[in-house]
Design a protein around this motif. Structure first.
Motif, PDB file in Angstrom:
ATOM      1  N   TYR A  26      22.657 106.080  -3.042  1.00 19.32           N
ATOM      2  CA  TYR A  26      23.279 105.542  -4.256  1.00 19.32           C
ATOM      3  C   TYR A  26      24.493 106.386  -4.637  1.00 19.32           C
ATOM      4  O   TYR A  26      25.462 105.887  -5.175  1.00 19.32           O
ATOM      5  N   ASP A  64      20.963 100.740  -9.996  1.00 17.82           N
ATOM      6  CA  ASP A  64      19.939  99.715  -9.859  1.00 17.82           C
ATOM      7  C   ASP A  64      20.241  98.621 -10.871  1.00 17.82           C
ATOM      8  O   ASP A  64      20.145  98.844 -12.069  1.00 17.82           O
ATOM      9  N   ARG A  85      14.280 103.120   0.390  1.00 14.75           N
ATOM     10  CA  ARG A  85      14.641 103.740  -0.889  1.00 14.75           C
ATOM     11  C   ARG A  85      15.650 102.956  -1.705  1.00 14.75           C
ATOM     12  O   ARG A  85      15.558 102.921  -2.921  1.00 14.75           O
ATOM     13  N   PRO A  86      16.665 102.349  -1.053  1.00 13.21           N
ATOM     14  CA  PRO A  86      17.694 101.733  -1.912  1.00 13.21           C
ATOM     15  C   PRO A  86      17.261 100.448  -2.606  1.00 13.21           C
ATOM     16  O   PRO A  86      17.960  99.982  -3.490  1.00 13.21           O
ATOM     17  N   LEU A  87      16.140  99.869  -2.230  1.00  9.23           N
ATOM     18  CA  LEU A  87      15.760  98.591  -2.841  1.00  9.23           C
ATOM     19  C   LEU A  87      15.472  98.773  -4.327  1.00  9.23           C
ATOM     20  O   LEU A  87      14.699  99.635  -4.717  1.00  9.23           O
ATOM     21  N   PRO A  88      16.081  97.952  -5.183  1.00  7.69           N
ATOM     22  CA  PRO A  88      15.845  98.105  -6.622  1.00  7.69           C
ATOM     23  C   PRO A  88      14.390  97.812  -6.978  1.00  7.69           C
ATOM     24  O   PRO A  88      13.687  97.092  -6.246  1.00  7.69           O
TER      25      PRO A  88
END
Lengths: 506, 238, 294
Positions: free
Chosen positions: A285, A319, C126-129
């Motif tokens: 991120y 997010d 990990r990056p999945l919201p």
């Protein structure tokens, strides 16, 4: 398919949308497009697919403006696009796991790439693969396409070289080949990854598009990775992995724009040679990269040795809940080019340049999801030092009246993912010169407007190989020097591409 | 050695019969019979318990694999005979059943119970066992039970034939036969069984052996008579 | 300010940002480049309500290649994968905070998806919201009727960790002997105990006990609390049993501290243990049969 000139843009676009769905026209001879050189030299327009085709095409365009020759069908087609079924085969994941619609990466694919093409489950080193697994992938795109350019200078009477010149719309169409990408990438060892990408044009002439080794997760930290070789700059919106392929839509004009008359041969979408320190949070991120590059725009052994550029990039993702992952980025590329060389018999000795003048490209970019809709905005501000912008000859004083050239450009690209196997794309792009190198140049000389629409359909989506049925229409308007006094000082040249292609990857 | 097995199996059979549900003392019908086999059953091999010396020393001669237990006259032991259809299931008996780990063996090898009946699992060895019933319909669980630990109390709510194993001692195999009925019996080495206290009605009686599969027959009970029912299962070598 | 100076300043600012991010990132990571214990996405409580119809599309995008169209672990790649992908139709899961035989909580499932499973093909997603993971979970639950019939178990209580001391490590070592962990995991935790060979999981696939000496990650987490939960809840579907009937409360931390000394990386436990061994190694009885493991 005869395309009459003079149709206004909007009508033309509607009709072409219908044409996309229609059956293919009769094949004619392969497209041999004509440039607008007053000395009748032909410049090959079929996009080569070596690593710097975009740059070469732009050089031709720049040269034509420099020589006061109006630009031709500027075609910046770059078909280097990266999807690697070898990774799908190695790990058993479908293409759609890492790619929104290949070759564009999704957030998980971004993490995989940042990790050095590793899943980091202690099985990434080649020793964990069957001996017969070889990480080789190839991509090629047989196609049908139609190209058109307005206001091209041709003989007034065909066949009669002495009949003077007239402006005509020139078009051509036919079945054709792309080049191929032959690519191998993966791990040499745990946390040591590599890329080797050989790219050929449609006649099979190969060049190195990318070649690097990366030491991943130095000190067991995802924040330190060192890459050395030839690689794509860490642009948030990757031109190598985007969804457009046509001659006029297959590159971002903003990424390759050169101010009229400038000697700077640089594109932020071109692969560069150097070393890059980069890092990312565990879920990618937060990302940064800082690179030092040799000032040759990716040309090996080039004449601008002993001079270095720098590239900086930071990005942050959030997010977005139901919407998806949202990203923003800021970047800056600081380049320099020498203006003084040692000479032998008046010939410059390559690599001995000094007295460097600078140029930069900087701006912001974003990648925003609204569930199935993705927006990719991009802004760039470019500036070339007066020496470079005016193409002052080396070892000479600054041409009188020369100024820095600067411009602003950007695009907004939209994707709509009907499903992981069907995507609609669109882009609108504009570049506006804010200061020309010379005050007597028309203010809007070199300005570009570009529009693209397309669709990609993936009939099957699994973990071994891929095929995309690709349709695209792209239209570019370039403000070029006029040939005749009646036209005023500039003229708008429209170039367009209609593409129907089978883009496959194994 | 055989006698020991027969004795313990016989003891278990008697215990099971004694634990028959406490019903109002009406006579009810009885189905009784014998389970035998035809064909050639596989030869059972002795179990090597060298990896667990504390168990190996409990057996003067090595114990045999219990997948197929045979007796004189082609009798088949460890066969679960039960009412698979007909009549109401009734509430599970208040009395529970016990599964013991002794000498690195499961005693009994096959334990029949009704769904919802209390099951107690004991470890009477000097070594830890982990009791791992491999259920697919009921939740699968796996618990460690060191020596001296209290018995594990559990209930299975759904009918299922559940293989039981110990991951530490891979030779240990057993079965929980969780049934929809309390009318069940596990044959001893003499192959005989007896289902008692059956109200009048039409019943399907099923015999199940872990290797040779199942066989069903119908029987009708009209009063307090004893119906005779024999099963002949086809033995296979593998 | 001159243009050149402004340019230099903004570039320097970007450069400083890069360095600051890198430095902060390096410092923020716990040992082995993983989120420090008690922090990071593993601990976030999942609050989102999942939508099965949306989850189905995402399952097809990300999961179906291994876990199959019917969620039974038979995807197009299953034949080449070891260990086999999870069969969701059985609703049996390795990594839980709930007792053996019960369903995991949504947080358990999210943790597994986010951190992946070491020595397997299950990636770190990990990056999945959070919302996307909630959607996928709600779709996965449609593969087994157990999710409608039962609630997840009550999470095993994990008391506050006791201090790392030599006494704690020695007590843990005694437990390693007494509860016969060495029978599968081997006296040094190499996964080569007497019962280790020929082991199969609940689907009759070959499986080996965890080798503490080669990895800094467990199947189900990286922290001391994760390790505590592993032997308290067992790994359902595998030979690893639950010890919650026999190990209670703070005693579990002793075992955790001992297990840490078996691992290859530098931990506070390993440091204390090495220092104690330097002078007292002769006092230890070996772990194994006929030993007290004191």
């Amino acid at each position: 398919m005869r395309l009459t000139k003079g149709m206004c843009g909007a009508q033309w676009l509607t009709i072409s949308a219908l044409v996309v769905g229609a059956s293919l026209g009769a094949a004619t001879t392969a497209a041999a497009t004509v440039t607008r050189h007053s000395d009748s030299t032909i410049v090959v327009q079929r996009a080569a697919t070596d690593g710097n085709a975009a740059r070469d095409a732009y050089r031709a365009y720049v040269a034509s403006i420099q020589n006061n020759e109006p630009a031709a069908m500027a075609s910046y087609a770059t078909k280097r696009v990266k999807l690697i079924p070898a990774f799908a085969r190695k790990y058993g994941l479908r293409c759609s796991a890492c790619h929104t619609a290949w070759p564009e990466l999704n957030s998980f694919g971004q993490q995989f790439r940042d990790n050095g093409y590793q899943l980091k489950n202690e099985r990434d080193s080649p020793i964990y693969q069957n001996n017969s697994y070889i990480p080789i992938t190839l991509r090629a795109t047989p196609q049908f396409h139609a190209e058109r350019a307005t206001k091209q200078l041709v003989d007034a009477t065909p066949g009669d070289g002495a009949s003077g010149q007239a402006e005509r719309t020139v078009s051509s169409h036919g079945f054709d080949l792309s080049g191929i990408d032959l690519w191998t990438a993966g791990t040499l060892w745990k946390n040591v990854s590599f890329v080797l990408l050989m790219s050929a044009d449609n006649e099979g002439s190969f060049g190195f598009e990318a070649m690097h080794v990366r030491f991943d997760n130095l000190g067991n930290s995802s924040w330190l990775n060192l890459k050395v070789g030839k690689f794509e700059l860490d642009n948030l919106i990757s031109e190598k992995r985007f969804l457009f392929l046509s001659d006029n839509g297959g590159s971002y004009a903003t990424y390759h724009f050169s101010a009229p008359g400038s000697s700077v041969d640089f594109g932020i979408g071109d692969n560069q040679i150097g070393a890059e320190l980069s890092g990312h949070s565990l879920n990618s991120y937060t990302r940064y990269s800082a690179a030092v590059l040799t000032s040759t725009d990716g040309e090996p052994g080039g004449e601008n040795f002993s001079s270095y550029d720098a590239n900086l990039n930071v990005s942050q993702a959030f997010d977005g809940g139901k919407m998806g992952v949202e990203r923003i980025a800021a970047y800056a590329y600081l380049g320099q080019r020498p203006t003084t060389y040692q000479t032998i018999d008046g010939e410059e000795v390559p690599g001995t340049g000094s007295n460097r003048k600078t140029f930069y490209r900087a701006g912001v970019a974003g990648d925003f999801f609204l569930h199935k809709l993705e927006f990719l905005p991009f802004y760039l501000h470019g500036n070339d030092n007066a020496y470079l912008a005016s193409d002052t000859p080396p070892d000479s004083p600054l041409l009188p009246g020369a100024r820095d050239a600067s411009w602003n450009g950007g695009f907004l690209e939209t994707h709509y993912y009907i499903s992981p196997q069907l995507v609609l794309t669109q882009r609108v792009e504009a570049i506006r010169m804010s200061q020309q190198a010379f005050s007597d140049l028309p203010n809007k000389l070199g300005n570009v407007d570009a529009y693209s629409f397309g669709t990609r359909w993936y009939p099957f989506m699994y973990s071994r190989a891929g095929l995309a049925v690709h349709g695209e229409y792209s239209l570019v308007k370039t403000v070029s020097p006029a040939q005749t006094a009646e036209e005023g000082s500039t003229v708008n040249i429209w170039t367009s591409s209609l593409l129907f292609a089978l883009d496959f990857d194994f | 050695m055989r006698m020991k097995i027969l004795a313990s199996v016989g003891l278990v059979v008697l215990t099971t019969m004694a634990l028959a549900p406490a019903r109002p003392p009406m006579a009810g019908g009885t189905v009784t019979g014998k389970v035998t086999y035809t064909g050639t059953p596989p030869k059972m091999k002795p179990i090597d318990m060298a990896k667990e010396p504390s168990c190996a020393k409990e057996h003067a001669t090595p114990v045999m694999n219990e997948s197929v237990v045979t007796g004189p006259g082609n009798a088949l032991g460890d066969v679960v005979v039960y009412i698979s259809a007909g009549g109401a299931a009734g509430a599970p008996p208040a009395q529970g059943v016990t599964f013991d780990q002794k000498g690195c063996q499961y005693i009994p090898h096959v334990l029949a119970m009704q769904a919802g009946q209390q099951l107690e699992i004991r470890n009477d060895d000097q070594t830890s066992h982990n009791i791992h019933p491999m259920s697919k319909v009921n939740p699968e669980w796996n618990k460690s039970q060191p020596p001296g630990a209290p018995p594990i109390q559990v209930k299975y709510e759904k009918p299922e034939f559940i293989p039981v194993k110990c991951n530490v001692h891979p030779w240990m195999h057993g079965y929980f036969a969780v049934l929809n009925t309390s009318h069940s019996a596990v044959t001893g080495a003499d192959g005989s069984f007896s289902l008692t206290g059956l109200p009048p009605g039409k019943y399907t009686v099923t015999a199940w052996q872990e290797r040779f599969g199942t066989q069903s027959q119908e029987v009708t009970i009209t009063g307090n008579e004893t119906a005779k029912l024999d099963f002949v299962l086809k033995a296979t070598e593998y | 300010m001159s243009r050149v100076a402004r340019r230099i300043a903004s570039v320097a600012g970007l450069g400083v940002a890069c360095v600051a991010i890198a430095a902060a990132g390096v410092r923020a990571q716990g040992h082995n480049g993983l989120p420090p214990e008690g922090q990071g996405s593993d601990r976030k409580i999942i609050k989102n309500v999942g939508r099965p119809s949306v989850g189905k599309e995402e399952y097809i995008r990300y999961c179906v290649g291994c876990h199959g169209d019917h969620g039974d672990g038979v995807g197009e790649n299953t034949q080449w994968i070891d260990p086999k992908p999870r069969d969701f139709t059985l609703a049996v899961f390795k990594c839980r905070s709930t007792p053996s035989g019960t369903l995991p909580t949504d947080q358990d499932l999210m943790n597994t998806i986010r951190r992946g499973i070491v020595h397997s093909n299950m990636p770190e997603w990990r990056p999945l919201p959070d919302q996307m993971i909630a959607d996928i979970l709600s779709y996965i639950k449609t593969f087994s009727p157990r999710w409608k019939a039962e609630q997840p178990g009550t999470p095993v209580e994990v008391p506050a960790e006791t201090p790392v001391t030599t006494e704690s490590i020695l007590a843990g070592r005694a437990m390693f002997q007494k509860f016969e962990c060495w029978k599968c995991h081997g006296p040094e935790g190499r996964g080569n105990g007497p019962s280790a060979s020929g082991m199969t999981d609940s689907k009759d696939q070959p499986i080996t006990p965890y080798d503490f000496t080669t990895s800094d990650r467990f199947k189900c987490g990286t922290s001391n609390a994760d390790l505590y939960r592993i032997f308290m809840t067992g790994l359902d579907g595998t030979p690893m049993a639950s010890f919650s009937d026999n190990i209670k409360g703070d005693a579990g931390w002793d075992l955790v501290h001992y297990l840490r000394t078996l691992q290859p990386m530098k931990t506070p436990e390993a440091t204390i243990w090495k220092a104690w061994l330097a002078t007292h190694a002769g006092e230890l009885k070996p772990i194994g049969p006929d030993a007290t493991g004191q």
